[in-house]
Write an enzyme that holds these catalytic residues in place. Structure first.
Site, PDB file in Angstrom:
ATOM      1  N   CYS A  93      36.083  25.409  37.693  1.00 25.15           N
ATOM      2  CA  CYS A  93      36.188  24.611  36.481  1.00 25.15           C
ATOM      3  C   CYS A  93      37.664  24.401  36.156  1.00 25.15           C
ATOM      4  O   CYS A  93      38.380  25.359  35.871  1.00 25.15           O
ATOM      5  CB  CYS A  93      35.489  25.312  35.322  1.00 25.15           C
ATOM      6  SG  CYS A  93      33.751  25.712  35.668  1.00 25.15           S
ATOM      7  N   CYS A 124      40.281  28.137  18.591  1.00 24.46           N
ATOM      8  CA  CYS A 124      41.023  28.061  19.852  1.00 24.46           C
ATOM      9  C   CYS A 124      42.420  28.654  19.743  1.00 24.46           C
ATOM     10  O   CYS A 124      43.199  28.305  18.847  1.00 24.46           O
ATOM     11  CB  CYS A 124      41.101  26.609  20.314  1.00 24.46           C
ATOM     12  SG  CYS A 124      41.883  26.436  21.941  1.00 24.46           S
ATOM     13  N   ARG A 179      24.696  29.471  30.917  1.00 22.73           N
ATOM     14  CA  ARG A 179      25.825  30.269  31.393  1.00 22.73           C
ATOM     15  C   ARG A 179      26.352  31.162  30.282  1.00 22.73           C
ATOM     16  O   ARG A 179      26.617  30.695  29.173  1.00 22.73           O
ATOM     17  CB  ARG A 179      26.952  29.344  31.881  1.00 22.73           C
ATOM     18  CG  ARG A 179      28.160  30.072  32.480  1.00 22.73           C
ATOM     19  CD  ARG A 179      29.206  29.069  32.940  1.00 22.73           C
ATOM     20  NE  ARG A 179      28.584  28.035  33.731  1.00 22.73           N
ATOM     21  CZ  ARG A 179      28.829  26.733  33.579  1.00 22.73           C
ATOM     22  NH1 ARG A 179      29.688  26.318  32.670  1.00 22.73           N
ATOM     23  NH2 ARG A 179      28.214  25.863  34.341  1.00 22.73           N
ATOM     24  N   CYS A 190      48.280  22.485  22.270  1.00 28.31           N
ATOM     25  CA  CYS A 190      47.306  21.411  22.061  1.00 28.31           C
ATOM     26  C   CYS A 190      47.500  20.785  20.681  1.00 28.31           C
ATOM     27  O   CYS A 190      47.727  21.496  19.696  1.00 28.31           O
ATOM     28  CB  CYS A 190      45.891  21.964  22.187  1.00 28.31           C
ATOM     29  SG  CYS A 190      44.603  20.703  22.019  1.00 28.31           S
TER      30      CYS A 190
END
Length: 393
Positions: A109, A72, A272, A65
């Site tokens: 998802c 991350c 969630r 990315c």
């Protein structure tokens, strides 16, 4: 406790607590923790009963990315030894999704690393959505592709997407300390684009990045104002090879307080338990089901999760039940005109309810208790999407 009686009453009436009350939840003692869980649990059961919605992640494109989000493992410059692969083909993604659906997942998802999708990427994901819908009757599909450009949310909805996820992650005041390649305002804009397109907006946070209690309350109040249908609460997985690898700031007790605070501020929203529950909640996971009405089944994007069979046993042993595909997730007042948080058959736009709440002065936060560094619980995903090994579902 008068505080908990007040918060319970407000939660049953969908009234926003004050920032001071939300901060007080985070500052409660371990002696009061079960009382906090009990009060927030009554709010959860009032709006969602004992149902647990299962969600299943499919990582369509992993690693590499260009963004520098410090939390991350897929970030620019990450040295984490994660799976790296380019786009899954629609058939591959559908096969991965089917494993989750067979395990009881109601929503799939679809996630892809990157700043945001190109028009070609939207074409690719649209084909994937259609394939999954054709091969898995009744499944909800949520896309998570990064920052959206004008018109892209509409195209995803036309392809059959039910929801779009884009997390705020942390407070606006500290966002620049976590990410520099895009802004907090960029994230808010994408959530609003999902709303405007009639997609069910999903937006949440990451706890454990060294933030203060005020930061946590700020981001949850900002989420309340954005009014997403679902709020995933992630607990930082400190991957070796990322800037936050040494941030072990969470204990199971703090995680429960964060979930309780989120439930009190967002009483009628799908809360969630997302990434990191196995690492930080550990044996306290069943207690967290009294606060959240939704979890991810099996593995996450780049890390392994608890075995899918163990997830299902945990839900049953705790006295809860898996939400069926024929059941509407959201309470009636939220689901009305929205297809029940997913289908949007009548064209209703999610998040049209007026926002409540606001900012104000608050007492200084207490320093969080540092959790034990359990690096043994951080396992890189080596199975499922992007591999030849069977998924965990």
């Amino acid at each position: 406790m008068d505080l908990l009686n007040t918060l319970l009453d407000k939660g049953l009436r969908r009234e926003t607590p004050t920032r001071e009350e939300a901060l007080a939840v985070l500052a409660t003692s371990d002696d009061d923790l079960l009382d906090v869980v009990a009060a927030a649990g009554k709010v959860r059961r009032h709006w969602f009963g004992r149902r647990v919605k299962l969600n299943y992640l499919v990582n369509l494109k992993s690693g590499l990315c260009p963004e520098d989000c410090s939390y991350c493992s897929q970030r620019l410059g990450s040295k984490a030894e994660i799976l790296k692969y380019t786009w899954l083909k629609p058939g591959q993604a559908s096969e991965a999704a089917a494993a989750g659906v067979a395990g009881g997942a109601k929503r799939v998802c679809l996630v892809a690393s990157g700043r945001g999708p190109t028009e070609r990427d939207v074409d690719r994901v649209s084909e994937t959505i259609r394939t999954i819908k054709e091969q898995n009757e009744g499944v909800e599909v949520c896309a998570c592709l990064g920052l959206l450009s004008d018109g892209q949310a509409e195209r995803l909805r036309e392809a059959g997407a039910d929801a779009y996820n884009h997390n705020l992650n942390t407070s606006e005041s500290t966002y620049g300390d976590i990410t520099t390649t895009h802004t907090y305002a960029d994230r808010v804009d994408t959530v609003n684009k999902a709303h405007a397109a009639g997609l069910s907006a999903c937006s949440g946070l990451i706890a454990g990045m060294g933030e203060s209690d005020e930061d946590l309350v700020d981001v949850v109040f900002s989420l309340r104002e954005l009014d997403p249908d679902s709020v995933p609460v992630n607990f930082l997985i400190p991957f070796e090879g990322t800037p936050l690898a040494k941030e072990w700031n969470l204990t199971p007790q703090r995680c429960l307080r964060i979930l309780a605070m989120t439930r009190f501020v967002c009483p009628d929203v799908e809360v969630r338990i997302a990434g990191g529950r196995e690492v930080h909640l550990r044996t306290m996971q069943p207690l967290a089901l009294h606060l959240a009405n939704s979890i991810f089944l099996g593995d996450y994007l780049t890390s392994e999760g608890q075995a899918g069979k163990a997830d299902l046993e945990m839900i049953a042993d705790a006295g809860f039940e898996v939400e069926g595909t024929g059941e509407v997730t959201l309470p009636e007042h939220r689901a009305a005109g929205r297809g029940g948080c997913g289908s949007h058959e009548d064209g209703g736009v999610c998040g049209s309810a007026p926002a409540q709440g606001g900012c104000g002065s608050a007492p200084a936060a207490q320093a969080p208790v540092t959790g034990e560094a359990r690096t043994d619980l951080v396992a890189v995903r080596r199975r499922g999407a992007g591999t030849d090994l069977a998924p965990n579902a």
